[in-house]
Structures are given as structure tokens and as C-alpha cells.
Design a protein around this motif. Structure first.
Motif, PDB file in Angstrom:
ATOM      1  N   ARG A 208       0.815  -1.216   0.000  1.00  0.00           N
ATOM      2  CA  ARG A 208       0.000   0.000   0.000  1.00  0.00           C
ATOM      3  C   ARG A 208       0.851   1.271   0.000  1.00  0.00           C
ATOM      4  NH1 ARG A 208      -5.234  -0.904   3.322  1.00  0.00           N
ATOM      5  NH2 ARG A 208      -3.746  -1.373   4.974  1.00  0.00           N
ATOM      6  N   THR A 233       0.772  -7.330  -1.912  1.00  0.00           N
ATOM      7  CA  THR A 233       0.113  -7.676  -0.639  1.00  0.00           C
ATOM      8  C   THR A 233      -1.399  -7.761  -0.879  1.00  0.00           C
ATOM      9  OG1 THR A 233      -0.233  -5.373   0.003  1.00  0.00           O
ATOM     10  CG2 THR A 233       1.846  -6.409   0.690  1.00  0.00           C
ATOM     11  N   ARG A 234      -2.064  -8.298   0.112  1.00  0.00           N
ATOM     12  CA  ARG A 234      -3.518  -8.413  -0.019  1.00  0.00           C
ATOM     13  C   ARG A 234      -4.173  -7.036  -0.042  1.00  0.00           C
ATOM     14  NH1 ARG A 234      -7.573 -12.203   3.442  1.00  0.00           N
ATOM     15  NH2 ARG A 234      -9.427 -10.961   3.127  1.00  0.00           N
ATOM     16  N   VAL A 236      -3.266  -4.408  -1.440  1.00  0.00           N
ATOM     17  CA  VAL A 236      -3.305  -3.799  -2.768  1.00  0.00           C
ATOM     18  C   VAL A 236      -4.132  -4.613  -3.761  1.00  0.00           C
ATOM     19  CG1 VAL A 236      -1.082  -2.632  -2.395  1.00  0.00           C
ATOM     20  CG2 VAL A 236      -1.124  -4.717  -3.705  1.00  0.00           C
ATOM     21  N   GLN A 247      -0.854 -12.141  -5.274  1.00  0.00           N
ATOM     22  CA  GLN A 247      -0.886 -11.962  -3.809  1.00  0.00           C
ATOM     23  C   GLN A 247      -0.061 -13.023  -3.074  1.00  0.00           C
ATOM     24  OE1 GLN A 247      -4.794 -11.928  -1.891  1.00  0.00           O
ATOM     25  NE2 GLN A 247      -3.802 -12.610  -0.005  1.00  0.00           N
ATOM     26  N   VAL A 248       0.796 -12.523  -2.206  1.00  0.00           N
ATOM     27  CA  VAL A 248       1.625 -13.407  -1.375  1.00  0.00           C
ATOM     28  C   VAL A 248       1.106 -13.344   0.054  1.00  0.00           C
ATOM     29  CG1 VAL A 248       3.931 -13.554  -0.321  1.00  0.00           C
ATOM     30  CG2 VAL A 248       3.703 -13.297  -2.783  1.00  0.00           C
ATOM     31  N   GLN A 250      -0.864 -15.488   3.651  1.00  0.00           N
ATOM     32  CA  GLN A 250      -1.710 -16.541   4.228  1.00  0.00           C
ATOM     33  C   GLN A 250      -2.841 -16.947   3.303  1.00  0.00           C
ATOM     34  OE1 GLN A 250      -3.268 -15.450   8.089  1.00  0.00           O
ATOM     35  NE2 GLN A 250      -4.949 -16.892   7.873  1.00  0.00           N
ATOM     36  N   GLY A 264       7.272  -0.710   0.275  1.00  0.00           N
ATOM     37  CA  GLY A 264       6.064  -0.140   0.872  1.00  0.00           C
ATOM     38  C   GLY A 264       5.140  -1.184   1.457  1.00  0.00           C
ATOM     39  N   ILE A 265       5.752  -2.167   2.105  1.00  0.00           N
ATOM     40  CA  ILE A 265       4.991  -3.269   2.727  1.00  0.00           C
ATOM     41  C   ILE A 265       5.272  -3.249   4.223  1.00  0.00           C
ATOM     42  CG2 ILE A 265       4.868  -5.802   2.907  1.00  0.00           C
ATOM     43  CD1 ILE A 265       5.390  -5.939  -0.089  1.00  0.00           C
ATOM     44  N   ALA A 268       2.928  -7.360   7.793  1.00  0.00           N
ATOM     45  CA  ALA A 268       1.916  -8.012   8.644  1.00  0.00           C
ATOM     46  C   ALA A 268       2.152  -9.520   8.640  1.00  0.00           C
ATOM     47  CB  ALA A 268       0.522  -7.699   8.098  1.00  0.00           C
ATOM     48  N   HIS A 271       1.171 -11.508   5.706  1.00  0.00           N
ATOM     49  CA  HIS A 271       2.040 -11.402   4.526  1.00  0.00           C
ATOM     50  C   HIS A 271       3.334 -12.189   4.772  1.00  0.00           C
ATOM     51  CE1 HIS A 271       3.439  -9.734   0.756  1.00  0.00           C
ATOM     52  NE2 HIS A 271       4.611  -9.536   1.326  1.00  0.00           N
ATOM     53  N   LYS A 286       9.305   3.710   4.607  1.00  0.00           N
ATOM     54  CA  LYS A 286       9.659   5.023   5.180  1.00  0.00           C
ATOM     55  C   LYS A 286       9.519   5.046   6.701  1.00  0.00           C
ATOM     56  CE  LYS A 286       5.208   7.327   4.663  1.00  0.00           C
ATOM     57  NZ  LYS A 286       4.430   8.356   4.003  1.00  0.00           N
ATOM     58  N   ASP A 287       8.850   4.000   7.252  1.00  0.00           N
ATOM     59  CA  ASP A 287       8.651   3.950   8.701  1.00  0.00           C
ATOM     60  C   ASP A 287       9.714   3.036   9.341  1.00  0.00           C
ATOM     61  OD1 ASP A 287       7.846   3.584  11.283  1.00  0.00           O
ATOM     62  OD2 ASP A 287       5.915   2.635  10.805  1.00  0.00           O
ATOM     63  N   GLY A 302      13.237   4.898   3.974  1.00  0.00           N
ATOM     64  CA  GLY A 302      13.141   6.043   3.076  1.00  0.00           C
ATOM     65  C   GLY A 302      11.931   5.929   2.174  1.00  0.00           C
ATOM     66  N   ASP A 303      11.792   6.936   1.314  1.00  0.00           N
ATOM     67  CA  ASP A 303      10.648   7.000   0.412  1.00  0.00           C
ATOM     68  C   ASP A 303      10.919   6.134  -0.816  1.00  0.00           C
ATOM     69  OD1 ASP A 303       8.614   7.646  -1.283  1.00  0.00           O
ATOM     70  OD2 ASP A 303       8.818   9.826  -1.069  1.00  0.00           O
ATOM     71  N   LEU A 304      10.051   5.181  -1.033  1.00  0.00           N
ATOM     72  CA  LEU A 304      10.264   4.260  -2.163  1.00  0.00           C
ATOM     73  C   LEU A 304      10.248   4.992  -3.502  1.00  0.00           C
ATOM     74  CD1 LEU A 304       7.364   3.521  -3.781  1.00  0.00           C
ATOM     75  CD2 LEU A 304       6.916   2.394  -1.628  1.00  0.00           C
TER      76      LEU A 304
HETATM   77  C1  LIG Z   1      -7.499 -13.480   7.566  1.00  0.00           C
HETATM   78  C2  LIG Z   1      -6.550 -12.522   6.912  1.00  0.00           C
HETATM   79  C3  LIG Z   1      -5.779 -12.983   5.868  1.00  0.00           C
HETATM   80  C4  LIG Z   1      -4.857 -12.119   5.253  1.00  0.00           C
HETATM   81  N1  LIG Z   1      -4.106 -12.598   4.222  1.00  0.00           N
HETATM   82  C5  LIG Z   1      -3.150 -11.788   3.694  1.00  0.00           C
HETATM   83  C6  LIG Z   1      -2.284 -12.262   2.667  1.00  0.00           C
HETATM   84  O1  LIG Z   1      -2.382 -13.393   2.187  1.00  0.00           O
HETATM   85  N2  LIG Z   1      -1.325 -11.418   2.191  1.00  0.00           N
HETATM   86  C7  LIG Z   1      -1.171 -10.147   2.668  1.00  0.00           C
HETATM   87  O2  LIG Z   1      -0.267  -9.433   2.187  1.00  0.00           O
HETATM   88  N3  LIG Z   1      -1.989  -9.669   3.616  1.00  0.00           N
HETATM   89  C8  LIG Z   1      -2.981 -10.455   4.131  1.00  0.00           C
HETATM   90  N4  LIG Z   1      -3.814  -9.942   5.071  1.00  0.00           N
HETATM   91  C9  LIG Z   1      -3.766  -8.487   5.335  1.00  0.00           C
HETATM   92  C10 LIG Z   1      -2.648  -8.092   6.283  1.00  0.00           C
HETATM   93  O3  LIG Z   1      -3.101  -8.193   7.619  1.00  0.00           O
HETATM   94  C11 LIG Z   1      -2.222  -6.641   6.027  1.00  0.00           C
HETATM   95  O4  LIG Z   1      -3.341  -5.796   6.136  1.00  0.00           O
HETATM   96  C12 LIG Z   1      -1.583  -6.410   4.663  1.00  0.00           C
HETATM   97  O5  LIG Z   1      -0.565  -7.336   4.437  1.00  0.00           O
HETATM   98  C13 LIG Z   1      -0.995  -4.999   4.627  1.00  0.00           C
HETATM   99  O6  LIG Z   1      -0.561  -4.729   3.343  1.00  0.00           O
HETATM  100  P1  LIG Z   1       0.528  -3.613   3.076  1.00  0.00           P
HETATM  101  O7  LIG Z   1       1.787  -3.959   3.790  1.00  0.00           O
HETATM  102  O8  LIG Z   1       0.552  -3.420   1.603  1.00  0.00           O
HETATM  103  O9  LIG Z   1      -0.159  -2.295   3.662  1.00  0.00           O
HETATM  104  P2  LIG Z   1       0.102  -1.488   4.994  1.00  0.00           P
HETATM  105  O10 LIG Z   1       0.024  -2.351   6.186  1.00  0.00           O
HETATM  106  O11 LIG Z   1      -0.809  -0.324   4.925  1.00  0.00           O
HETATM  107  O12 LIG Z   1       1.597  -0.989   4.873  1.00  0.00           O
HETATM  108  C14 LIG Z   1       2.055  -0.023   3.983  1.00  0.00           C
HETATM  109  C15 LIG Z   1       3.489   0.301   4.344  1.00  0.00           C
HETATM  110  O13 LIG Z   1       4.019   1.188   3.387  1.00  0.00           O
HETATM  111  C16 LIG Z   1       4.861   2.127   4.040  1.00  0.00           C
HETATM  112  N5  LIG Z   1       4.931   3.307   3.203  1.00  0.00           N
HETATM  113  C17 LIG Z   1       3.958   4.238   2.949  1.00  0.00           C
HETATM  114  N6  LIG Z   1       4.381   5.150   2.073  1.00  0.00           N
HETATM  115  C18 LIG Z   1       5.655   4.813   1.753  1.00  0.00           C
HETATM  116  C19 LIG Z   1       6.641   5.411   0.904  1.00  0.00           C
HETATM  117  N7  LIG Z   1       6.384   6.482   0.167  1.00  0.00           N
HETATM  118  N8  LIG Z   1       7.862   4.804   0.832  1.00  0.00           N
HETATM  119  C20 LIG Z   1       8.132   3.705   1.571  1.00  0.00           C
HETATM  120  N9  LIG Z   1       7.235   3.117   2.398  1.00  0.00           N
HETATM  121  C21 LIG Z   1       6.016   3.653   2.490  1.00  0.00           C
HETATM  122  C22 LIG Z   1       4.197   2.358   5.374  1.00  0.00           C
HETATM  123  O14 LIG Z   1       5.136   2.816   6.320  1.00  0.00           O
HETATM  124  C23 LIG Z   1       3.658   0.968   5.698  1.00  0.00           C
HETATM  125  O15 LIG Z   1       4.553   0.235   6.490  1.00  0.00           O
HETATM  126  C24 LIG Z   1      -4.735 -10.787   5.690  1.00  0.00           C
HETATM  127  C25 LIG Z   1      -5.507 -10.335   6.761  1.00  0.00           C
HETATM  128  C26 LIG Z   1      -6.393 -11.203   7.362  1.00  0.00           C
HETATM  129  C27 LIG Z   1      -7.219 -10.686   8.518  1.00  0.00           C
END
Ligand SMILES: Cc1cc2nc3c(=O)[nH]c(=O)nc-3n(C[C@H](O)[C@H](O)[C@H](O)COP(=O)(O)OP(=O)(O)OC[C@H]3O[C@@H](n4cnc5c(N)ncnc54)[C@H](O)[C@@H]3O)c2cc1C
Length: 321
Positions: A208, A233-234, A236, A247-248, A250, A264-265, A268, A271, A286-287, A302-304
Motif C-alpha cells: 500500500r 500484498t492483499r 493492494v 498476492q503473497v 496466508q 512499501g509493505i 503483517a 504477509h 519510510k517507517d 526512506g521514500d520508495l
Molecule cells: C485473515 C486474513 C488474511 C490475510 N491474508 C493476507 C495475505 O495473504 N497477504 C497479505 O499481504 N496480507 C494479508 N492480510 C492483510 C494483512 O493483515 C495486512 O493488512 C496487509 O498485508 C498490509 O498490506 P501492506 O503492507 O501493503 O499495507 P500497509 O500495512 O498499509 O503498509 C504499507 C506500508 O508502506 C509504508 N509506506 C507508505 N508510504 C511509503 C513510501 N512512500 N515509501 C516507503 N514506504 C512507504 C508504510 O510505512 C507501511 O509500512 C490478511 C488479513 C487477514 C485478517
């Protein structure tokens, strides 16, 4: 233990996951194992399994195996088990293998343990290791009767080249009438370029933090420069930024590349369970407190938007030089 490994193939190649299962079986048996290849025009392909630890490869060449339908394969496997007394039948997970393993379990009234990430011998018995509760624990699972059927999670074992030669034994599969009742009407493939994420040595994954679907081009360009595949990730794929097939995690695919670059993952647990066995994990976030840094081998804070294009440029320059 006399085990039989079901070798899946696609476009003239034995699947990496099946060859990994073969390596595991060879390790457990301390030598060559038997494998089976079903298809049309696949004898030469079957011979190649010898290089990966198969001592004997049973081959049934039949147009009935052209389409990826489970029932004819169940017939052939049940026949081999009946004729040769295999007590353990191993599969690497795929849609087809899961169907065949389930059908075979029903046909032979056998126990099937699935989603295994290991199979070991403990006190003379085979014990499967199966993650549970969102992969936070690993349960020991077993069988109360033979034959035992096991389906491994994809990407669990690496193939091992042994350089051996297989004794290829062709056989005529006795197919049941009812096995031809299901026909494949149409098969559609999602357009994709590059290696599939399960087979890729390099994966660049976007989350995301990319901020929008158009930013996936950053991930795609880096993946292309590295000769890898794109994952997501899920969060997205649920937002429609990228196809579900990428999607990678669980509820997605389990991958085990040599290099996994997470852009930007957050990292969790859902994942993490799908990619934690990657050899090297690089995280760009970035966090500085993002959970992914707890298990990444290399972290870039840093910023991706700045880092990923520069990285792509550097990789391209290195490759060109
Ligand atoms: C039953 C269940 C099953 C699930 N199965 C899966 C699964 O199979 N796969 C999966 O991936 N998830 C799964 N999830 C969802 C999971 O819990 C997370 O919500 C998901 O993985 C988060 O995706 P994300 O890391 O893309 O987003 P976020 O958690 O929103 O993370 C985004 C990250 O991007 C960083 N960021 C933002 N802007 C920038 C920037 N400009 N430069 C650099 N970094 C930046 C932020 O600091 C943050 O750490 C499941 C959830 C449940 C409840």
C-alpha cells in the motif's frame, strides 16, 4: 517406506515444486525414489526426473492426460499403488495436484495431510509438519493407515540435482468410464510476463505504500531489471491495484525466492507467512518501526519513490556493464 512422487509438468518442464518433493522423498528414503509422469508425449521429460533423484519413473502416455483434469490421473495413481504397493504418495501443492490427491484419498480410503512444510521420520514413523493458527504454530500430523498421502505447501523444498539416471517404465493406464465424464470446455490463462512468482528466483513486491496502482510500474521496472517477478500484498490486490494471482501471504501464494524486495509493505504476519522462507529479504519502507524490519535481512528506511527508481537504474547499469 516405498514412496511415489507425482511429478507435474507444464509446457515441457517438470515443475519445480514437484522436483522439490522428489528431493525430500529421496532424502527420507536415503536413495532413489519412484516418480510418475502422466501426459501426452512425455517420455523424454520423464527421463529428466532421474537427474533429480528418481530411480524409477512410471510414465503413462495417453491423450486423456492432455487436459489438467484430475480423475484420469487418480485412476493411474490408484493403479500404480495397487500394482506396486507404494505406501506413501507425495504431491507438491497446485490446483491440479490438490484435486488429484483428494480424489486418490477418496478412491483408496487413505489419509491425506495437506499444506505440509516438512515430513520427517520420528521413532520410525512418518510425521508431517503442518502450520496452523495463521502459521503461528506448527502441528505434528500423522496417518493411521497406509497408503499415506501428503501434499506439500508450494515452494517448500528446493529440487536437488543428483545427476542420476531414471529407469523409465511406461504403463497403460486403465481408465474408468466415469473418469471421462468431466471434459474441459475452455481453459483461459491470465496474461503474464516473466516467471511465475512460485518459480521466480527474484521477487519484487509492492504494498500500500506505493500509494496507487499506477505506481506499480516502479515495482515492475525493478523486477524487470532484476529478471524477477512481481508480487503484491492483499491490501493492494483487494484495492484492485494488482491481480489476485500476485498476492503473497496466508490467503495468497507462498513463495521462497533467493531475493524478495518488499516495497512499501508493512510486514503483517499474514504477509510474512507467505514469504518468510525467502533467502534474502530486502525491505524499503519510510517507517523505521515497520514490522518488516524485524525479519528483513537488509532494510532501507526512506521514500520508495526515490529509492526504487535509483535502484532500478543501478541494477540496469550494473547489468549493462
Ligand atoms: C485473515 C486474513 C488474511 C490475510 N491474508 C493476507 C495475505 O495473504 N497477504 C497479505 O499481504 N496480507 C494479508 N492480510 C492483510 C494483512 O493483515 C495486512 O493488512 C496487509 O498485508 C498490509 O498490506 P501492506 O503492507 O501493503 O499495507 P500497509 O500495512 O498499509 O503498509 C504499507 C506500508 O508502506 C509504508 N509506506 C507508505 N508510504 C511509503 C513510501 N512512500 N515509501 C516507503 N514506504 C512507504 C508504510 O510505512 C507501511 O509500512 C490478511 C488479513 C487477514 C485478517
Amino acid at each position: 517406506m516405498a514412496s511415489l512422487v507425482f511429478l507435474e509438468h507444464h509446457e515441457g518442464e517438470l515443475q519445480k515444486g514437484s522436483l522439490g518433493a522428489l528431493a525430500k522423498a529421496a532424502e527420507l528414503e536415503g536413495g532413489d525414489v519412484a516418480a510418475v509422469v502422466l501426459g501426452s508425449g512425455v517420455e523424454e521429460l520423464a527421463g529428466r526426473a532421474g537427474r533429480y533423484g528418481a530411480g524409477a519413473v512410471f510414465v503413462a502416455d495417453d491423450p486423456a492426460f492432455e487436459k489438467p483434469l484430475p480423475q484420469p490421473r487418480v485412476d493411474a495413481l490408484a493403479q500404480l499403488v495397487g500394482e506396486h504397493g507404494f505406501d506413501t504418495i507425495l504431491f507438491a501443492a497446485s490446483v491440479l495436484s490438490a484435486d488429484v490427491a483428494a480424489g486418490l484419498a477418496a478412491r483408496l480410503d487413505a489419509g491425506l495431510n495437506w499444506d505440509l512444510v516438512d515430513l520427517v521420520r520420528e521413532d520410525g514413523r512418518l510425521v508431517g509438519k503442518r502450520p496452523a493458527l495463521g502459521d503461528t504454530v506448527v502441528a505434528d500430523v500423522g496417518w493411521t493407515s497406509e497408503p499415506r498421502i501428503a501434499l506439500f505447501r508450494s515452494g517448500t523444498f528446493e529440487p536437488k540435482e543428483t545427476g542420476g539416471e531414471a529407469d523409465v517404465r511406461t504403463f497403460d493406464a486403465d481408465l474408468e468410464d466415469f473418469s471421462s465424464a468431466a471434459v474441459m470446455v475452455e481453459q483461459a490463462h491470465e496474461e503474464s510476463t516473466g516467471p511465475s512468482i512460485e518459480d521466480a528466483d527474484v521477487i519484487v513486491a509492492g504494498g500500500r505504500g506505493l500509494g496507487g496502482p499506477e505506481k506499480f510500474s516502479l515495482v515492475e521496472e525493478l523486477a524487470q531489471a532484476l529478471g524477477g517477478a512481481v508480487a503484491a500484498t492483499r491490501a493492494v490486490v483487494d484495492s484492485g491495484w494488482y491481480p489476485y494471482s500476485a498476492q503473497v501471504g496466508q490467503t495468497g501464494r507462498t513463495v521462497s525466492p533467493k531475493l524478495y524486495v518488499a516495497c512499501g509493505i508493512s510486514g503483517a504476519i499474514q504477509h510474512k507467512v507467505g514469504m518468510q522462507t525467502s533467502s534474502t529479504i530486502v525491505a524499503i519502507n519510510k517507517d523505521p518501526n515497520a514490522p518488516i524490519f524485524d525479519f528483513a535481512d537488509l532494510g532501507v528506511v526512506g521514500d520508495l519513490n526515490e529509492i526504487v527508481p535509483k535502484l532500478t537504474e543501478l541494477v540496469r547499469a550494473r547489468r549493462a556493464g
